[in-house]
Structure formats: C-alpha cells, structure tokens
Design a protein around this motif. Sequence first.
Motif, mmCIF file in Angstrom:
data_model
loop_
_atom_site.group_PDB
_atom_site.id
_atom_site.type_symbol
_atom_site.label_atom_id
_atom_site.label_comp_id
_atom_site.label_asym_id
_atom_site.label_seq_id
_atom_site.Cartn_x
_atom_site.Cartn_y
_atom_site.Cartn_z
ATOM 1 N N GLU A 19 0.880 -0.993 0.090
ATOM 2 C CA GLU A 19 0.039 -0.006 -0.019
ATOM 3 C C GLU A 19 0.827 1.310 -0.078
ATOM 4 O OE1 GLU A 19 -4.308 -1.524 1.563
ATOM 5 O OE2 GLU A 19 -2.913 -1.083 3.096
ATOM 6 N N ALA A 26 0.656 6.339 -6.993
ATOM 7 C CA ALA A 26 -0.469 7.169 -7.462
ATOM 8 C C ALA A 26 -0.066 8.698 -7.406
ATOM 9 C CB ALA A 26 -1.556 6.948 -6.404
ATOM 10 N N ASN B 6 3.459 6.681 17.845
ATOM 11 C CA ASN B 6 2.116 6.023 18.373
ATOM 12 C C ASN B 6 2.334 4.331 18.622
ATOM 13 O OD1 ASN B 6 2.152 4.838 15.676
ATOM 14 N ND2 ASN B 6 -0.123 4.375 15.684
ATOM 15 N N LYS B 7 3.757 4.373 18.701
ATOM 16 C CA LYS B 7 3.917 2.745 19.063
ATOM 17 C C LYS B 7 4.899 2.822 20.182
ATOM 18 C CE LYS B 7 3.774 1.667 14.341
ATOM 19 N NZ LYS B 7 3.289 3.036 13.794
ATOM 20 N N ALA B 32 -1.032 7.803 21.584
ATOM 21 C CA ALA B 32 -1.466 6.191 21.820
ATOM 22 C C ALA B 32 -0.451 5.494 22.363
ATOM 23 C CB ALA B 32 -1.932 5.693 20.323
ATOM 24 N N SER B 91 4.558 10.928 10.735
ATOM 25 C CA SER B 91 4.109 10.100 11.562
ATOM 26 C C SER B 91 4.630 8.661 11.391
ATOM 27 C CB SER B 91 2.391 9.940 11.277
ATOM 28 O OG SER B 91 1.871 11.281 11.744
ATOM 29 N N TRP B 92 5.243 8.194 12.291
ATOM 30 C CA TRP B 92 6.256 6.905 12.200
ATOM 31 C C TRP B 92 5.122 5.571 12.390
ATOM 32 C CZ3 TRP B 92 10.909 7.027 10.469
ATOM 33 C CH2 TRP B 92 11.607 8.176 10.272
ATOM 34 N N LEU C 6 -4.735 11.562 7.021
ATOM 35 C CA LEU C 6 -4.652 10.406 6.393
ATOM 36 C C LEU C 6 -4.679 9.323 7.566
ATOM 37 C CD1 LEU C 6 -3.693 8.241 4.252
ATOM 38 C CD2 LEU C 6 -1.404 8.846 4.784
ATOM 39 N N ASN C 8 -4.556 5.539 8.645
ATOM 40 C CA ASN C 8 -4.064 4.252 8.257
ATOM 41 C C ASN C 8 -4.448 3.014 9.108
ATOM 42 O OD1 ASN C 8 -2.836 5.333 5.635
ATOM 43 N ND2 ASN C 8 -0.701 5.638 6.850
ATOM 44 N N GLN C 15 -5.387 2.899 17.812
ATOM 45 C CA GLN C 15 -6.234 3.894 18.495
ATOM 46 C C GLN C 15 -6.215 5.018 17.164
ATOM 47 O OE1 GLN C 15 -4.507 5.151 22.290
ATOM 48 N NE2 GLN C 15 -5.186 7.133 21.765
ATOM 49 N N TYR C 40 -6.855 4.835 4.618
ATOM 50 C CA TYR C 40 -6.433 4.046 3.737
ATOM 51 C C TYR C 40 -5.900 2.717 4.477
ATOM 52 C CZ TYR C 40 -2.948 2.889 0.114
ATOM 53 O OH TYR C 40 -2.238 2.346 -1.009
ATOM 54 N N GLY C 41 -5.359 1.750 3.714
ATOM 55 C CA GLY C 41 -5.162 0.433 4.549
ATOM 56 C C GLY C 41 -6.248 -0.290 5.297
ATOM 57 N N ALA C 42 -5.757 -0.499 6.584
ATOM 58 C CA ALA C 42 -6.862 -1.027 7.655
ATOM 59 C C ALA C 42 -7.697 0.100 7.997
ATOM 60 C CB ALA C 42 -6.229 -1.757 8.418
ATOM 61 N N ARG C 84 -10.619 -4.671 -1.333
ATOM 62 C CA ARG C 84 -9.787 -5.643 -0.638
ATOM 63 C C ARG C 84 -10.447 -6.353 0.759
ATOM 64 N NH1 ARG C 84 -4.975 -3.345 -3.141
ATOM 65 N NH2 ARG C 84 -4.382 -2.097 -1.261
ATOM 66 N N ARG C 85 -10.843 -5.277 1.584
ATOM 67 C CA ARG C 85 -11.377 -5.692 2.922
ATOM 68 C C ARG C 85 -12.887 -5.699 2.942
ATOM 69 N NH1 ARG C 85 -6.615 -2.636 2.785
ATOM 70 N NH2 ARG C 85 -5.103 -3.192 4.394
ATOM 71 N N LEU C 113 -6.754 6.854 -4.819
ATOM 72 C CA LEU C 113 -5.610 7.600 -4.359
ATOM 73 C C LEU C 113 -5.309 8.902 -4.750
ATOM 74 C CD1 LEU C 113 -3.218 4.668 -4.020
ATOM 75 C CD2 LEU C 113 -3.769 5.941 -2.033
ATOM 76 N N LEU C 116 -6.380 11.446 -2.415
ATOM 77 C CA LEU C 116 -5.418 11.723 -1.263
ATOM 78 C C LEU C 116 -4.300 12.568 -1.977
ATOM 79 C CD1 LEU C 116 -3.787 11.296 1.438
ATOM 80 C CD2 LEU C 116 -2.871 9.233 0.352
ATOM 81 N N GLN C 130 -1.022 6.664 12.158
ATOM 82 C CA GLN C 130 -0.786 5.489 11.742
ATOM 83 C C GLN C 130 -1.742 4.474 12.852
ATOM 84 O OE1 GLN C 130 0.792 5.096 9.306
ATOM 85 N NE2 GLN C 130 2.662 6.327 8.857
ATOM 86 N N GLY C 131 -1.459 2.856 12.321
ATOM 87 C CA GLY C 131 -2.074 1.965 13.011
ATOM 88 C C GLY C 131 -0.903 1.447 13.885
#
Lengths: 117, 92, 131
Positions: A19, A26, B6-7, B32, B91-92, C6, C8, C15, C40-42, C84-85, C113, C116, C130-131
């Motif tokens: 992704e 893109a 956030n990790k 987080a 954002s890492w 954004l 992700n 969170q 985007y993503g999950a 995809r999900r 995209l 974005l 981010q996730g």
Amino acid sequence: MHFAFLLRHPPYSKQHAREGLEAALAAAAFGQEVSLYFMGDGVLQLLPDQKATQLAAKDTSRMLQALDMYDIENVYVDRTSLQARGIAEDALAIKCTAVDSRQIRQQLATAQQVFCF
Amino acid sequence: MLHIINKATPDASLEQCLALIDPQQDAVLLVADGVLSALASYAYWPRGLAVFVLSRDIEARAINAYLAPHIQIIDDAGFVALTEQHTQSISW
Amino acid sequence: MKYALLVNGAPLDSQAARSALYFSQALLAREHQLLRVFFYGAGVQLGNGLQISAQDENSLLGEWQALALAGNTELVLCIAAAQRRGILSATEAQRHGKPPVEMLATGFTLAGLGTLVDAALDVDRLITFQG
C-alpha cells in the motif's frame, strides 16, 4: 510538489509494503515529484528473486520494476539498514542510491509531504 | 519537523525516528501507545529534545507519575498548535 | 489553516481513528478547516456501516459522522483498500457480482488514491494517524 515516502516494512506478511508503493505510484501518476526511501526492514523489499507466488501474494518487487514507467528516479536506501542486515548495496533488484541518516534528514526538509508506510 | 510516534518501545519506529531527528529544530509528539516510551526508567529521549505527550493518552493509561521529568504534557489543542508551528510532520 | 488527515490504522486494532477524531475536534475548535479525511490500509474499516458497538461504548463511527457534518468534512475510503477488505457500496458490490448489500456507512464515499494526492496539494497541513 515533492512527496517523500518512507518505506519501512518488509514485504508480504502485512499490506504496508504494497500500500505504500501504491500510494507512491499514485502520487507520481498525478504528476508529483516522488522520492522513495527504503529503511529498516523496508530494505528487504529491494531483494531480487522474490517468489511472491509462494504466498500467493501481490509481488511488490514487480511494482518496483515499474518505477521507471512512473518517472520515479529518486530512489534511496538507508545504508545503515542494509549493513545491519548484511545486505550489500550492489545486491539489490533496482538501482538505488545508498544514503545515511544525515542525508535523508536534509532531503526530507525539501519535501512538501512525508508519507510513512 | 514534528515527529509523531504511536508505538510502544521497543519498536523500529523509535530508532528510525531518533536517527533522523534534528534536536535543535524538531519536536516529538508521543500519542496512543507511543506515550509508553516516555517512562522515566527507559531514559529513551535525550534531554534537550522537545518531547510532548498527549494528556488523554497518559491519563487513560495512568502513567502520569512515571514520566521522565523533561517530558511536556499537552492536550488536543496543544497537538493542533504543534502542527501549526511545524510545517512538516512525519507519523512513524 | 486548511487541513487534511490520512488515517492508516484499523479502528479496533489501533487507536488511529480515535486519536484522529479528537485531533479533528480540536482543529475545528481552533477555527481551522478540515477538508478531507482519507482512510487507507486497514483504516478503511471505520467506514463499514454494518459494525455494531456495544451499548455501553461510544460509537466511534457515529462520532466521525457527526464531526463530518460539523466540519463539512469529506470522509473518503480508498476504494482499492476497501474492496480488498470487503467494504463496498451496494452498487460496487453488484458490479463485482456480490449481493447488493450496502456496507458503506452514511457520510463516507469511496474514491481512488488521487483524492489523497489532491488533498495533499490543497491543504496547508496533512497529518497522518498510523495504526
């Protein structure tokens, strides 16, 4: 505009590698200047001879072969990350420039957006 | 540059972020699970570097008393203010 | 200033969507404009309209829908990541030969995209969660 992408995840087990590359392609397709920085386990995306079919997965290394088509010429790899994994700079599947953290920091300063995957 | 993490430590994000930080100009915001890397016992973040944590994230996790002394606590409005001040963020 | 976000990270496994929501509320309180949030993503899982939250828990989805109304903010799911999900609109589902179930939550749209990239060009700040 100049968009920088930090690609930090190994291929296949998660979707980050795929992704991240899709987002970069893109941005290039929409006429933006794109630079890629492979770092951490992201450098494993650059290994040649990946057999994604073993996992029935989308082959992200084939996406890398398309970078030329998208006019993405600025492809960098973090030298320290390669060294930490024992991978030689000339063992990579595509042509990229090895850089250190100081160079990455300087180059990111010129980016309008930094995306991290 | 504003670095948003956030990790929880240990995570490659923290090492990679530290390698790229310019301590003179950059700031770090921990959100987080990222706030866990602000624990005093880890001594993770060098003094002199501007490190912020989001108050709701440390209150939710009850770790206020364990933070390193130079960590600065901000609220959501403070988070927005950091993004106003820094034209770039990662954002890492 | 003009902002876009954004997101992700998946709503339950990270969170990201919750942090981004509080950030967005604070943005509006400080009189900024929030043009678009791109999932985007999950992160696209937030736009699944069939999710049920427990009665004693806040509905993250509902709070996002309220924020979008308050801020006149577009909530966009990346169409490829969503497909995809398994998150499709009824029309998209039918187009792919699936039962015409509307999965897409009210207030969300599916787009490529490019939206974005457009957002990144339009705004003063693009902040990623981010996730």
